[in-house]
Design an enzyme around this catalytic site. Sequence first.
Site, PDB file in Angstrom:
ATOM      1  CB  CYS A  23      -0.961   0.003   1.186  1.00  0.00           C
ATOM      2  SG  CYS A  23      -2.243  -1.256   1.033  1.00  0.00           S
ATOM      3  CG  HIS A  67     -11.861   9.259 -12.883  1.00  0.00           C
ATOM      4  ND1 HIS A  67     -13.080   8.770 -12.489  1.00  0.00           N
ATOM      5  CD2 HIS A  67     -11.435   8.448 -13.878  1.00  0.00           C
ATOM      6  CE1 HIS A  67     -13.396   7.727 -13.218  1.00  0.00           C
ATOM      7  NE2 HIS A  67     -12.407   7.486 -14.056  1.00  0.00           N
ATOM      8  CD  GLU A 126      -8.235   0.961   0.963  1.00  0.00           C
ATOM      9  OE1 GLU A 126      -7.961   2.040   1.496  1.00  0.00           O
ATOM     10  OE2 GLU A 126      -7.574  -0.082   1.156  1.00  0.00           O
TER      11      GLU A 126
HETATM   12 ZN   LIG Z   1      -5.298   1.212  -1.254  1.00  0.00          ZN
END
Ligand SMILES: [Zn+2]
Length: 138
Positions: A23, A67, A126
């Site tokens: 991450c 975006h 997520e």
């Molecule tokens: Zn992530």
Amino acid sequence: MITVSRRLEFDAGHRLMRHESKCAFLHGHRYALEIEASGNLDALGRVIDFSVLKGRLGDWIDTNWDHNCILHHEDTALIALLSQQTKKPFILRSNPTAENMALYILNDICPTLFPDITIESITLYETPNCFTKVCRTP
Ligand SMILES: [Zn+2]
């Protein structure tokens, strides 16, 4: 108590400063956010019209997060690079974890967008399997 929720989806990139694993690298998600409101029923039998939840928060997300890259303010190298685009990255005071993003929506954005409605919680996915839920403090 009666609550109503509206789901909103958006695409955004982020990376986590000082993350121990992957991450830490710039990557993106198809986020899903659920906003939950509570209140008494109006004359039509609604807490609030679903379109109001979508209209106010959906517009904010479209303008600011969809975006776009959501970055920690200390991520100066990436902020400098992406600031050359027409759309500037969105800077948070904290690491852009799902938890911090949901807290930001609940505490910093919802009071302005929904002064007339009680927002009980923000749930932010997520991935389909990884999500957080932050609730208002009573
Ligand atoms: Zn992530």
